[in-house]
Design a protein around this motif. Sequence first.
Motif, PDB file in Angstrom:
ATOM      1  N   GLY A  23       0.805  -1.213   0.000  1.00  0.00           N
ATOM      2  CA  GLY A  23       0.000   0.000   0.000  1.00  0.00           C
ATOM      3  C   GLY A  23       0.836   1.260   0.000  1.00  0.00           C
ATOM      4  O   GLY A  23       0.574   2.203  -0.749  1.00  0.00           O
ATOM      5  N   ARG A  24       1.864   1.287   0.838  1.00  0.00           N
ATOM      6  CA  ARG A  24       2.757   2.454   0.905  1.00  0.00           C
ATOM      7  C   ARG A  24       3.539   2.606  -0.389  1.00  0.00           C
ATOM      8  O   ARG A  24       3.710   3.716  -0.895  1.00  0.00           O
ATOM      9  N   ALA A  25       4.021   1.497  -0.951  1.00  0.00           N
ATOM     10  CA  ALA A  25       4.772   1.543  -2.208  1.00  0.00           C
ATOM     11  C   ALA A  25       3.888   2.095  -3.326  1.00  0.00           C
ATOM     12  O   ALA A  25       4.313   2.961  -4.097  1.00  0.00           O
ATOM     13  N   ALA A  26       2.658   1.611  -3.418  1.00  0.00           N
ATOM     14  CA  ALA A  26       1.731   2.089  -4.449  1.00  0.00           C
ATOM     15  C   ALA A  26       1.458   3.580  -4.266  1.00  0.00           C
ATOM     16  O   ALA A  26       1.440   4.344  -5.242  1.00  0.00           O
ATOM     17  N   GLU A  27       1.290   3.994  -3.031  1.00  0.00           N
ATOM     18  CA  GLU A  27       1.051   5.417  -2.738  1.00  0.00           C
ATOM     19  C   GLU A  27       2.240   6.265  -3.168  1.00  0.00           C
ATOM     20  O   GLU A  27       2.074   7.313  -3.798  1.00  0.00           O
ATOM     21  N   MET A  28       3.436   5.822  -2.836  1.00  0.00           N
ATOM     22  CA  MET A  28       4.641   6.566  -3.190  1.00  0.00           C
ATOM     23  C   MET A  28       4.802   6.689  -4.703  1.00  0.00           C
ATOM     24  O   MET A  28       5.281   7.708  -5.201  1.00  0.00           O
ATOM     25  N   LEU A  29       4.421   5.650  -5.430  1.00  0.00           N
ATOM     26  CA  LEU A  29       4.550   5.642  -6.885  1.00  0.00           C
ATOM     27  C   LEU A  29       3.366   6.293  -7.584  1.00  0.00           C
ATOM     28  O   LEU A  29       3.399   6.508  -8.797  1.00  0.00           O
ATOM     29  N   GLY A  30       2.312   6.561  -6.838  1.00  0.00           N
ATOM     30  CA  GLY A  30       1.119   7.125  -7.446  1.00  0.00           C
ATOM     31  C   GLY A  30       0.412   6.134  -8.345  1.00  0.00           C
ATOM     32  O   GLY A  30      -0.114   6.489  -9.399  1.00  0.00           O
ATOM     33  N   THR A  31       0.414   4.881  -7.933  1.00  0.00           N
ATOM     34  CA  THR A  31      -0.187   3.821  -8.730  1.00  0.00           C
ATOM     35  C   THR A  31      -1.062   2.952  -7.838  1.00  0.00           C
ATOM     36  O   THR A  31      -1.380   3.329  -6.713  1.00  0.00           O
ATOM     37  N   THR A  32      -1.426   1.798  -8.319  1.00  0.00           N
ATOM     38  CA  THR A  32      -2.284   0.897  -7.554  1.00  0.00           C
ATOM     39  C   THR A  32      -1.507  -0.351  -7.143  1.00  0.00           C
ATOM     40  O   THR A  32      -0.499  -0.693  -7.772  1.00  0.00           O
TER      41      THR A  32
END
Length: 117
Positions: A23-32
Amino acid sequence: MAAADTPLSDRLDDDDYPAYTMGRAAEMLGTTPGFLRAIGEARLITPLRSEGGHRRYSRYQLRIAARARELVDRGTPIEAACRIVILEDQLEEAQRLNAEYRQAAREAAGRTAAGPR
């Protein structure tokens, strides 16, 4: 040395330490999270798993994922984007090795030109 035995400051500085949840990785990348799963299925990155089986990503993996996302955002199919990123990484490594070999050859030639002592 196990991660639990490594001081926290060393783990935070380690590009390969799996510090980020999906979840944090997706948030940081602006993706899902689906994007992260897709690039995992394409074998661009292989997240480590926590004891509970949750995916964990390192900063290095996030940089790779960000490059893939850039390509996908420009219209490149995800499988092709993953292949491009893999090839870019391989080319970079080959160029690094080539530079090392050239430097070693120059140093060897310099020692030979200097002659025996």
